[in-house]
Scaffold this active site. Structure first.
Site, PDB file in Angstrom:
ATOM      1  N   TYR A  61      38.515  83.059  14.884  1.00  0.00           N
ATOM      2  CA  TYR A  61      37.525  82.343  15.680  1.00  0.00           C
ATOM      3  C   TYR A  61      36.209  83.108  15.595  1.00  0.00           C
ATOM      4  O   TYR A  61      36.024  84.134  16.231  1.00  0.00           O
ATOM      5  CB  TYR A  61      37.972  82.219  17.135  1.00  0.00           C
ATOM      6  N   PRO A 208      45.890  70.251  24.422  1.00  0.00           N
ATOM      7  CA  PRO A 208      46.606  69.277  25.256  1.00  0.00           C
ATOM      8  C   PRO A 208      45.728  68.114  25.684  1.00  0.00           C
ATOM      9  O   PRO A 208      46.237  67.097  26.153  1.00  0.00           O
ATOM     10  CB  PRO A 208      47.054  70.117  26.466  1.00  0.00           C
TER      11      PRO A 208
END
Length: 342
Positions: A61, A208
């Site tokens: 990242y 999610p």
């Protein structure tokens, strides 16, 4: 009254985490330009103070900048309050990604993460993607050495097939498998989730909220900057987003009856999948973080769960998760150990 964040056992090896985690990727990478460092440090510490202590990052990242951010946020006594997860395995070479799972790379990657995070030990260390050139037994064998040396506590896998998980677990117990699981990503339910449960492995659900689509619907695309990688994801492209809007509209209708936001409903659905499941929604806003925490107290009836479960059959999502599926669990088989000569 603030929602109390419960604790949960993640896997069967002794790791205990907050029942909801915080995905930190978007603070530094992938979803547009990096956010202001001081704001993100404040958000991370607010999350910890609110009971969200399971923090998720990766060396890719940035690359590296997200781990550096967390390292700064965890100074001054904050480290002892969290369960810190990071990942290795996606090597950025001149802007191109290569998957690595060989022992020398693993060791170098771990040392780099320890330094950037400013810690002596990583609580949960995932293989971010499976190197299909290296037998999984070799990769896990090196991770096992790092556990013995006290540099990592627990081993995890991300985007691994059921057979890869089984082979890995036979070498050293796997504590958690990270996988994409949401109301519009359900394919892991057939084989991977049951395999994890058979072996006592915890399940960490990333994205999610469908990378924001289940929170905002198709209008989220209008706010993408040119640096936002989601523009290349098939589900967000014009030919698919209008169809996928139907999923968001259905969730929104149920949420309106429930008196919650679509994001809270989608997150509560993941929480209701089992006590072995820990979702790690990401955010860069304290308001959204607080709403995500409140999803923990949202109780869904069996009728509501049935209605949400049927979404996948009524409205099948259009578009793959990634532009290329080469680095997902569907393509994560590794050669047999007998083939390894290095």
């Amino acid at each position: 009254m603030a929602t109390v964040v419960p604790r949960m056992k993640l896997g069967s090896q002794g790791l205990e985490v907050s029942a909801q985690g915080l995905g930190c990727m978007g603070m530094s990478f992938s979803y547009g330009l990096p956010k202001p460092e001081d704001d993100m440090i404040s958000l991370i510490r607010h999350a910890i103070s609110s009971g969200i202590t399971f923090l998720d990052t990766s060396d890719m990242y940035g690359p590296h900048t997200n781990e550096i951010l967390l390292g700064k946020a965890l100074k001054e006594g904050w480290r002892e309050k969290v369960e810190l997860a990071t990942k290795f395995g996606i090597n950025n070479v001149g802007g191109k990604f290569e998957i690595r799972g060989d022992p020398a790379y693993i060791r170098a990657a771990c040392e780099g993460s320890l330094k950037r995070l400013g810690v002596d030990c990583i609580d949960l260390y995932y293989q971010h993607r499976i190197d299909t050139k290296v037998p999984i037994e070799v990769t896990i064998g090196e991770l096992k050495k790092l556990v013995a040396e006290g540099k990592i506590k627990y081993i995890g896998l991300s985007e691994a097939s059921a057979s890869t998980i089984k082979r890995a677990h036979a070498i050293h117990p796997i504590t958690a498998v990270q996988l994409e699981w949401s109301l519009w990503t359900r394919d892991v339910e057939e084989e991977i989730v049951p395999t994890c449960r058979d072996l006592g492995i915890g399940i960490v659900a990333y994205s999610p909220l469908g990378r924001g689509f289940l929170s905002y619907g198709p209008k989220i695309v209008d706010n993408f900057t040119k640096e936002d990688r989601r523009q290349s994801f098939p589900r967000f492209r014009p030919e698919n987003k209008e169809h996928n809007k139907l999923i968001f509209e259905h969730i929104s209708e149920i949420a309106a009856k429930k008196g919650c936001t679509p994001a809270q409903l989608a997150l509560a659905w993941v929480h209701h999948q089992g006590e072995d499941v820990c979702p790690i929604p990401g955010t860069t806003k304290i308001e959204n973080l607080n709403q995500n925490i409140d999803a923990l107290s949202l109780k869904l009836t069996s009728e509501e769960m049935t209605e949400l479960q049927s979404l996948a059959f009524q409205i099948s999502v259009k578009g793959d998760r990634y532009a290329s599926l080469s680095s997902t669990w569907k393509n994560s088989e590794t050669p047999p150990l007998s083939s390894w000569n290095e």
